[in-house]
Design an enzyme around this catalytic site. Sequence first.
Site: not given
Length: 816
Positions: A239-240
């Site tokens: 993710g980020s």
Amino acid sequence: MINRSIYIATVSLLISACGGGNSYSNTQKPIDPIVDDSAFRAEIRRGEYGMVHIKANDYAGIGYGYSYAFAEDNICTIADVYVTVSGERSKYFGPDASWTMTGNGTTNNNLNSDFFFKLINAEQRVENLMAQAPPLGPLPEAQALVKGYVAGYNRYLRDVGVENLPDPTCRGASWVRPITELDVYRRFYQLALLGSSAVAINGIGSAQPPGPNSLSANTSSPEQIAQQLGEAWQGIQIGSNAIALGSDATANGKGMLLGNPHFPWDGAERFHQAHMTIPGTLDTTGSALFGVPMILIGHTQNLAWSHTVSSAWRFTPYQLTLVPGDPTSYLVDGQPEAMLAQELSVELADGTAVSRTLYSTRWGPVLTEILGLPVFPWTPAAAFALADANALNFRYLNHFVETNRAQSVRELLAIMQRNQGIPWVNTIAADSNGEALYADISVTPNVSDQKALECASPLGVATANTLGLPVLDGSRAACAWDNDADAVQTGIIGPDNMPWLIRRDYLTNSNDSYWLSSPEQPLEGFFRIIGDEGTERRMRTRLGLLMTKQRIDGSDGLPGTKFTRQQMQDLIFNNRHMAAELWLDDLLQLCAVTPGMIGAGGPVQTAEACAVLASWTRRDDLDAPGAVLFRRFVANLFISDVPTGTAASGFGFADVWTTPFDVNDPVNTPSGLNIANPHVQYALASAISDLQGNGIPLDASLRTHATESRGEAKIPMHGGPGGYGLFNAMSNTWSNSDAGYNDVVHGASFVQVVSFDGDECPDTQTILTYSQSTNSESPYFADQTEMYSRKEWVAGRFCEAAVAADRRLSSMEISE
């Protein structure tokens, strides 16, 4: 095809116009910025915390110097990768062992993995892409980087010797060997498939025709399979976050970027920090994924960019109707087509070999499982094939070659539109002109909502409705992916039909779809395969939007109404907990009227736990008693398989909200904790039991019970799971012992805050949370990890004067 002489002449004119052209050795002759001459040469400078500065005359020199320095830090991890992509894991590590591709969370049997990569190699997919002219094949600069990378890697092995490698993990190992250009390109290809075929390595590598006693159908319903696929896909641990600010949102009226990718802390999908310079041609700094000699997240003098994993699907399964009595032939428009049989062999350690035949179709290879789920059975009547949009994608190499020179978000947008090579991420960027960009111009199958419906297989009806994933009817040629006139590659969505936005206030993404990158200007009207619209956002997405808006309107209690660079740094590490902000007040009301509850560990008294939660700061800081207890509460609240016979059975997470999602208020809804739901009581009681049963105080803090191991040291970790509403995502593993949470699985990795101040040197602060080296004996194995624990940052050194001022700087020149 690029005319090489015209290209070089054009670049030389640009260098002269910019006053550049001198190499690190001060040569005055005109240079070819791709390959200066037949020799490889570079200057490698090491700065504080292992930061690598590579300076060379040409791209080949950059690859040469970078790979030498990278091998010093991470030789064992990348050597293991080259074994994997060659299909040789069974030979060196045994056919029954397994490995984890940490970038997508899949665990793969060695033998199945070897057959998966042997199939790719037998089909010469990588060689065919290497041979293509740009933009389909690699640009001359990318080819030069690879040539130099191979030479530098092999030079390091010659200089040090396998028997003397500094990392004991692979010192003297037979599987550490010199590499070829093909090895490097195969690693590139593996990364391109990370979000598509690489989630089905076991399912493709082991797929075999049915025997006479095989089942005729899957016993699960399409709806059950869709639910399983959705849960498994949500479990992929990548993710980020990213926030891009324009001139209207910054104190100095320039752009600013927060890049906060949440990538694995172990394995080969880690980042390595570097600065690459060809005087007059290239000056870029940031981080690269292991084995890629290009900056993938970082900045130039005037442009900063980052990436977040996109919500778009990169593949579509096709359901095949098999020819009766012939399970390796299938029907298309009523006519039989034989599958392509590929006979493959995998060598074992004792010199013997295992043979297997794998099968491919016009749609792609046959598979039987994905993400560990055996939901695509190969029966006498039906089979499934996987069509992968990234199976023809080396264009991402060209994208990053060009991005490493770009100086504005509009130039970056044109690069994306021209190459269409981003394999599985969004792009978020800001520039010194004060413009901010969000774009999901990424490689996505061209399947309209209408086609997904008209061509849906029985399973596809369920998956398209709930997940946006088309599972298409492979018995009809008309169900092939569509073609856009502006698409570089057949069968993918062209850039005119992908979402992007440029603004001067702010744009964000935290892995939800494109829809709410700007609440002031939602992006709408795109195919469902790219992402959903008008739907509930993750709590992490909502907190990022909330904190950004609160800073800009001044409601966060800080001075001013626009961001400074320091305020952006403080935002990422403030450790606000969205779930606590939404639920804790209601939970404390429940505590006030319910002194005893029953959870997984039996009946408990709640008074002490409730007192701890009442005094908690609602932040996952190291010294915030209550953070561990609340984390366990949320973890148990997310559990849907509550034992039958308890008051909470039949209830789950879907029933916890009191105020439902409102499409007109998507940042603030849903909200409120439904304390009438018995599952809430069950979750709190189970959390109390989790701590008490493991001898952990109810007021335990993260400093003592959320750690990362570095040798014998236990480094405390602030932040917490993004799924629980932590913007500073840091996911440790619950050990079910008195240790509590230990060892980070994934989370904040290469964090950068880049501010453009109007001069030649961007004001940058970074932290590579897991440090620069995987070698436990390296001085760069834990230094930045300890800094992260203390919420410290590393000052960026982009301009030459700043690099030279590094008191820890050392330098060496290599050539051959």
